[in-house]
Scaffold this active site. Structure first.
Site, short mmCIF file in Angstrom:
data_model
loop_
_atom_site.label_atom_id
_atom_site.label_comp_id
_atom_site.label_asym_id
_atom_site.label_seq_id
_atom_site.Cartn_x
_atom_site.Cartn_y
_atom_site.Cartn_z
N GLY A 178 85.10 49.00 68.34
CA GLY A 178 84.45 49.06 69.50
C GLY A 178 84.94 49.81 70.74
N TYR B 206 89.58 49.37 66.88
CA TYR B 206 89.69 48.26 67.95
C TYR B 206 90.13 46.84 67.33
CZ TYR B 206 88.81 45.16 71.90
OH TYR B 206 89.33 44.32 72.86
N HIS C 116 88.07 54.16 60.17
CA HIS C 116 86.96 53.14 59.72
C HIS C 116 86.80 53.18 58.25
CE1 HIS C 116 85.32 52.22 63.92
NE2 HIS C 116 85.98 53.24 64.06
N SER D 294 51.02 45.83 55.80
CA SER D 294 50.83 47.19 56.58
C SER D 294 50.76 48.17 55.45
CB SER D 294 52.15 47.42 57.41
OG SER D 294 53.25 47.70 56.63
N GLY E 205 53.61 49.09 54.01
CA GLY E 205 54.97 49.30 53.79
C GLY E 205 55.85 48.38 52.91
N VAL E 206 56.95 48.82 52.76
CA VAL E 206 57.81 47.81 51.68
C VAL E 206 57.89 46.52 52.20
CG1 VAL E 206 59.81 47.77 50.50
CG2 VAL E 206 58.73 49.92 50.83
N ASP E 207 58.47 46.43 53.51
CA ASP E 207 58.66 44.87 54.06
C ASP E 207 57.63 44.01 53.77
OD1 ASP E 207 60.91 46.78 54.59
OD2 ASP E 207 60.53 46.85 56.53
N SER E 208 56.50 44.25 54.65
CA SER E 208 55.59 43.47 54.45
C SER E 208 54.94 43.07 53.16
CB SER E 208 54.31 43.78 55.34
OG SER E 208 53.85 44.75 54.99
#
Ligand code: XMP
Length: 540
Positions: free
Chosen positions: A57, A85, A197, A250, A252-255
């Protein structure tokens, strides 16, 4: 609450906290990110994490009221890993000492750059490190199994402050040129802390470190897509009962994945509404309708509203006006068709985990709107519907895996993201049917080239932009006066930052030749090599 073993990531506002969660999910570990302000003693009791990670952070533990987790986190008797952090938090709270780095303005800038994953060089002042650094081992630590096969390990640093004295019980296990406490641990309590990191790609062996951490914490990798599918279907079933659900597809993949999952849970009580705004790619509408209605037998309303959208967009050239017009029409049209279904109580949406994570804002102010993103976020209030969001816990790559798991064709699941406003924002200036056709055809040739050369999976997004410019050319013996198109292809992790994909010169020349020869209306091709920032991925 998920029945899986849970890891808690306490977020202190690093730009890369989401990557911690992504790496853990890849390891089959269920984890949630929560901002430190929300993590109270009561929260910890309820969440019962099996391990905790303290993120990086931008704050300093030397500040007046630094962001700290509750003390109780250290008495949970579970392994803890502090990152950057998070390391300083752990050291300070457990009785060690942290010193402020001597930051110049220049180093401050580099810190911000490094936090946005773009710094590559090491710099800064005494004990500050930004970018690549190399760690040498000091003693043996199970957390570092598989590390140091070479004498040093490359890591990615981004810190001004540094640990100056360890708390009781801690020892050093790794050092870098400027960080004498790069890796520290109290092995009795299983508290580990690293200055770098491990979650970013610039720490090539970072995933191995996280893998060791979850193994030491007793995680069995019980977070699989098969298990997720069964639980999601069960949850939808319980939430929806006998009610009807509508879902805005839509293309798209998500819907699509959300719709397929809901259909699996409640069958024909789901109706999908696919609004074709006339701004889709070549054959896209046919593919989506063919797959859902004809192949999966999902009740589907194919709302061809292209004429409405294109007539409202006539003469609109301002990018924001285009976006707002499309957003407004979409809601109207969706509402009209949803009403026709009658009696639906729920709206299914493909909301993903990155949309849900509450990020920690240290500036407190609202961020600048670069673009008004088009989504169906306003729909539930407008329609008075309750939400079903079966993908709320998933990242994009997990949604793709789930898509394959539930039987969506691989070629469809792996498709590059496509923006809600569609080709409208890839056609700067006025949108016409003629321009959209040219753009579709050029885009199809470009994507075909990318697939033929086996590059599709290496690219986050590739598309053609049709410029509102005509130039003179010569074909055969004749003069041409046609449009210019730009080829865009970027690599990215999440669309927030992006790099230009390094095509070979031969690939670009071959593609330009194919487009000019195969697409009527284009006689010149240029290549967009801008990264994000300072550019954005889409042109509008
Ligand atoms: P930008 O252009 O902002 O795009 O760098 C970042 C990512 O977001 C996609 N994008 C959108 N997606 N509705 C969406 O659903 C939108 O209005 C929209 N605008 C941009 C873009 O394709 C890229 O993946």
């Amino acid at each position: 609450m998920t029945p899986h073993q849970r890891l808690l990531v306490i977020d202190f506002g690093s730009q890369v906290t989401q990557l911690i969660a992504r790496r853990l999910r890849e390891l089959g570990v269920y984890c949630e990110i929560h901002p430190y302000q929300h993590v109270t003693a009561g929260f910890l009791t309820e969440f019962t994490p099996q391990a905790v990670i303290l993120s990086g952070g931008p704050a300093s533990v030397m500040d007046g009221e630094p962001p700290f987790p509750p003390n109780e986190v250290f008495s949970l008797n579970v392994p803890i890993l502090g990152i950057c952090y998070g390391q300083q938090v752990m050291v300070k709270m457990l009785g060690g000492r942290v010193e402020r780095g001597q930051r110049t303005k220049d180093a401050e800038t580099r810190h911000q750059e490094a936090e946005s994953v773009s710094a590559t060089s090491t710099g800064g002042r005494v004990n500050s490190e930004f970018g690549r650094a190399y760690i040498a081992p000091k003693g043996v630590l199970p957390l570092l199994e598989g590390w140091f096969e070479e004498p040093t390990e490359q890591v990615w640093m981004s810190h001004g402050d540094h640990v100056a004295e360890l708390p009781p019980g801690f020892e050093v296990y790794g050092v870098s040129a400027k960080a004498p406490y790069a890796i520290v641990a109290d092995t009795k309590r299983s508290f580990f802390a690293v200055q770098f990191h491990p979650e970013v790609h610039h720490t090539p062996n970072g995933k191995r470190l996280l893998q060791n951490f979850v193994r030491l914490s007793g995680f069995t990798g019980d977070w699989t897509m098969g298990a997720y599918r069964d639980e999601a279907v069960e949850k939808i079933h319980r939430a929806v009962g006998d009610a009807k659900v509508i879902c805005g597809l839509s293309g798209g993949v998500d819907s699509s994945v959300a719709a397929k999952l809901v259909h699996e849970a409640i069958g024909d009580r789901l109706t999908c509404v696919f609004v074709d705004h006339g701004l889709l790619r070549l054959n896209e509408a046919e593919e989506v309708v063919g797959m859902f209605r004809d192949h999966f037998n999902v009740p589907l309303i194919h709302a061809d509203e292209s004429e409405l959208f294109l007539s409202e967009l006539r003469g609109v050239t301002n990018p924001e006006e285009k976006r707002k017009t499309i957003g407004r029409l979409f809601i109207d049209v969706f509402r009209k068709h949803a009403a026709a279904v009658g009696g639906a109580e729920f709206l299914a949406q493909g909301t993903l985990y990155p949309d849900v994570i509450e990020s920690v804002s240290f500036s407190g102010g609202p961020s600048v709107t670069i673009k008004s993103h088009h989504n169906v976020g306003g729909l539930p209030e407008q329609l008075g519907l309750k939400l079903v969001e079966p993908l709320r816990e998933l990242f994009k790559d997990e949604v793709r895996e789930l898509g394959r798991e539930i039987g969506l064709p691989g070629r469809f699941v792996d498709r590059h993201p496509f923006p809600g406003p569609g080709l409208a924002i890839r056609c700067p200036g006025e949108i016409t049917c003629e321009k959209l056709d040219i753009l579709r055809n050029a885009d199809a040739v470009y994507i075909d080239q990318i697939r033929r050369h086996g590059l599709y999976e290496q690219i986050w997004q590739a598309f053609v932009v049709l410029l509102p410019v005509r130039t003179v050319g010569v074909m055969g013996d004749g003069r041409t006066y046609d449009y210019v198109c730009a080829l865009r292809a970027v690599t990215s992790v999440d669309g927030m930052t992006a790099d230009c994909f390094p095509f070979s010169h031969e690939f670009l020349c071959e593609t330009a030749t194919r487009i000019v020869n195969e697409v009527s209306g284009i006689n010149r091709v240029v290549h967009d090599v801008t990264s994000k920032p300072p550019g954005t991925i889409e042109w509008e």
